[in-house]
Design a protein around this motif. Structure first.
Motif, short mmCIF file in Angstrom:
data_model
loop_
_atom_site.label_atom_id
_atom_site.label_comp_id
_atom_site.label_asym_id
_atom_site.label_seq_id
_atom_site.Cartn_x
_atom_site.Cartn_y
_atom_site.Cartn_z
N TRP A 199 0.85 -1.18 0.00
CA TRP A 199 0.00 0.00 0.00
C TRP A 199 0.89 1.24 0.00
N VAL A 200 0.88 1.98 -1.08
CA VAL A 200 1.80 3.11 -1.23
C VAL A 200 1.09 4.46 -1.17
N GLY A 201 -0.22 4.47 -1.00
CA GLY A 201 -0.95 5.72 -1.03
C GLY A 201 -1.12 6.25 -2.45
N PRO A 202 -1.80 7.37 -2.60
CA PRO A 202 -2.05 7.91 -3.95
C PRO A 202 -0.76 8.31 -4.66
N SER A 203 -0.82 8.21 -5.98
CA SER A 203 0.28 8.68 -6.83
C SER A 203 0.00 10.14 -7.18
N ILE A 204 0.58 11.03 -6.40
CA ILE A 204 0.37 12.46 -6.59
C ILE A 204 1.63 13.05 -7.20
N ALA A 205 1.51 13.54 -8.41
CA ALA A 205 2.67 14.10 -9.11
C ALA A 205 2.18 15.20 -10.04
N PRO A 206 3.05 16.16 -10.38
CA PRO A 206 2.63 17.21 -11.32
C PRO A 206 2.13 16.61 -12.62
N ARG A 207 1.10 17.22 -13.17
CA ARG A 207 0.54 16.76 -14.44
C ARG A 207 0.12 17.96 -15.27
N PRO A 208 0.00 17.77 -16.57
CA PRO A 208 -0.47 18.89 -17.41
C PRO A 208 -1.84 19.37 -16.95
N THR A 209 -2.00 20.69 -16.86
CA THR A 209 -3.27 21.25 -16.41
C THR A 209 -3.80 22.23 -17.44
N PRO A 210 -5.12 22.31 -17.58
CA PRO A 210 -5.68 23.25 -18.55
C PRO A 210 -5.38 24.68 -18.14
N VAL A 279 -17.32 25.04 -15.57
CA VAL A 279 -16.21 24.93 -16.53
C VAL A 279 -16.12 23.50 -17.04
N PRO A 280 -15.54 23.29 -18.23
CA PRO A 280 -15.43 21.92 -18.76
C PRO A 280 -14.34 21.10 -18.09
N SER A 281 -13.34 21.75 -17.51
CA SER A 281 -12.27 21.03 -16.83
C SER A 281 -11.61 21.96 -15.83
N VAL A 282 -10.87 21.38 -14.90
CA VAL A 282 -10.19 22.17 -13.88
C VAL A 282 -8.79 21.61 -13.64
N PRO A 283 -7.88 22.43 -13.14
CA PRO A 283 -6.60 21.91 -12.66
C PRO A 283 -6.82 21.30 -11.28
N GLN A 284 -7.20 20.03 -11.25
CA GLN A 284 -7.79 19.46 -10.03
C GLN A 284 -6.83 19.46 -8.84
N LEU A 285 -5.59 19.05 -9.04
CA LEU A 285 -4.69 18.96 -7.88
C LEU A 285 -4.46 20.31 -7.22
N PRO A 286 -4.07 21.36 -7.95
CA PRO A 286 -3.92 22.64 -7.26
C PRO A 286 -5.22 23.20 -6.72
N LEU A 287 -6.34 22.91 -7.38
CA LEU A 287 -7.62 23.41 -6.88
C LEU A 287 -7.99 22.75 -5.56
N LEU A 288 -7.67 21.47 -5.40
CA LEU A 288 -7.99 20.78 -4.16
C LEU A 288 -7.28 21.38 -2.95
N GLU A 289 -6.21 22.09 -3.17
CA GLU A 289 -5.53 22.76 -2.06
C GLU A 289 -6.37 23.91 -1.51
N ARG A 290 -7.41 24.32 -2.26
CA ARG A 290 -8.16 25.51 -1.87
C ARG A 290 -9.65 25.26 -1.70
N VAL A 291 -10.09 24.00 -1.72
CA VAL A 291 -11.51 23.72 -1.54
C VAL A 291 -11.76 23.14 -0.16
N ASP A 292 -13.02 23.23 0.28
CA ASP A 292 -13.41 22.77 1.61
C ASP A 292 -14.21 21.47 1.58
N ALA A 293 -14.77 21.11 0.43
CA ALA A 293 -15.50 19.86 0.27
C ALA A 293 -15.54 19.50 -1.20
N VAL A 294 -15.71 18.21 -1.48
CA VAL A 294 -15.83 17.71 -2.84
C VAL A 294 -17.09 16.88 -2.96
N VAL A 295 -17.87 17.13 -4.00
CA VAL A 295 -19.01 16.29 -4.36
C VAL A 295 -18.60 15.53 -5.62
#
Length: 394
Positions: A199-210, A279-295
């Motif tokens: 069990w290594v946890g999530p694979s979190i790495a920089p990725r191309p973002t819109p 919006v049609p897409s988001v830069p999800q990883l950096p956005l998650l640093e600034r949100v309080d909940a996810v649906v």
């Protein structure tokens, strides 16, 4: 140094976790190549990659268009008969050609790219499973013995056609190494065990973002909620997104929302709308640093990326592994489950209020965040892969 061949299905959610691990291996000086039925998708996500093309069905087209109303065993059968089995049969020649040309020391096969493990076993190459969802680690078919027997027959048929008929390993679980991109704190204590499971946890790495996301639009005086159904549910999401929009509009005095709507079901928001951004897409990883909940739909990547940031969830599973992942979230206390096809805006709003304001959900999400970050992620995955490479190749 060693050579690693990543065998992946043409699915964003399965390629992205492998991209982070591959990048870590590359930084350590190893050689990397990929085999996929959609080389362009791999290059889009992994950058300048060596990709060996394979044949294979494209998800959501032709016979692979799944009727939205099917659920349970019927949906499982559709997934295997219309996508996973044809994908394995079609990919096998391309995987074998990639092995012949690239000469990998280790094959890293996604759990849904069954040709990777079966071909590697037949050719005598060490192989690892990249388990990009944790659902297979739970015995979801325990109460459905006929379905379990049917699936065993499907796997045996695949082995006879493209693998080693005398082999015994389940092609979904390598006997050498299984990389689980989660931790027991989320998966639960009843999950499959084995010395090869790591069990290594999530694979979190920089990725191309819109480009062009309006970061200045975010209002720090209000809670921010992200609503997303992933990349593969555009065809079924209109009703649910509409209910989410209604629930969020009535909370605009205290909540701001970003809704991902790639299919355009909700139309566009105006430039002066300060409450909801569609919006049609988001830069999800950096956005998650600034949100309080996810649906979300309880997709494994979205759930794990949210919990990596300690963000609690409202989960509305649609199909496949999502009900299992949703159960993991609620069992861990990190979110609330609602019914995707029936939940009204009022109930969605109450669930959202709870995860935003009742401290237990955020505390549970924080505990999983700590466990995820301690598991090692891409660095731990790369180290485990290095250890199964033949000694002469290290």
């Amino acid at each position: 140094m060693s050579r690693f061949l990543f065998v992946v299905p043409p699915l964003v959610g399965h390629i992205n976790p492998a991209v982070g691990v591959a990048a870590e291996l590359s930084q350590r000086g190893h050689e990397l190549a990929w085999a996929c039925a959609d080389p362009g998708l791999v290059r889009q996500l992994a950058g300048d990659a060596v990709v060996f093309p394979c044949a294979g069905p494209v998800p959501g087209t032709g016979d692979g268009v799944r009727p939205p109303e099917i659920r349970g065993p019927e949906a499982l059968k559709f997934l295997w008969e219309r996508f996973l089995v044809p994908l394995a049969d079609d990919m096998a020649p391309g995987v074998e050609a990639a092995v012949r040309d690239f000469r990998p020391d280790v094959v890293v096969a996604d759990q849904q790219a069954l040709a990777g493990g079966l071909v590697a076993e037949r050719l005598g190459i060490p192989w690892a499973t990249s388990a990009t969802t944790s659902a297979e680690f739970t015995d979801v078919l325990a109460g459905m013995p006929k379905v379990a027997d049917w699936l065993d027959g499907v796997l045996q048929g695949l082995r006879g056609r493209i693998g080693d008929p005398s082999g015994t390993a389940d092609p979904r679980f390598s006997p050498h190494l299984v990389l689980g991109f989660s931790t027991r704190e989320l998966v639960g204590s009843d999950a499959m065990t084995g010395e090869q499971i790591r069990w290594v946890g999530p694979s979190i790495a920089p990725r191309p973002t819109p480009p062009g996301f309006p970061w200045d639009w975010l209002d720090p005086s209000r809670a921010t909620v992200l609503v997303t159904l992933g990349t593969a549910n555009t065809d079924v999401g209109a009703r649910f997104l509409t209910e989410c929009l209604s629930a969020l509009r009535v909370r605009a005095d205290r909540v701001q929302a970003v809704i991902v709507d790639p299919g355009g079901a909700l139309g566009e928001t105006t430039a002066d709308d300060k409450d909801v951004l569609i919006v049609p897409s988001v830069p999800q990883l950096p956005l998650l640093e600034r949100v309080d909940a996810v649906v979300c739909h309880a997709g494994h990547n979205t759930v794990c990326e949210a919990l990596w940031h300690g963000v609690p969830l409202v989960v509305a599973p649609i199909r496949d592994d999502q009900p299992v992942v949703a159960g993991q979230v609620t069992d861990a206390g990190a979110g609330i489950r609602v019914r995707f096809g029936r939940v009204p805006a009022v109930k969605l709003g109450l669930a959202l209020d709870a995860v935003l304001h009742e401290p237990g959900y955020r505390a549970a999400a924080g505990r999983i965040r700590t466990a995820f970050r301690a598991a090692g992620g891409t660095g731990a995955a790369a180290s485990h892969l290095e250890r199964i490479a033949p000694l002469e190749a290290r």
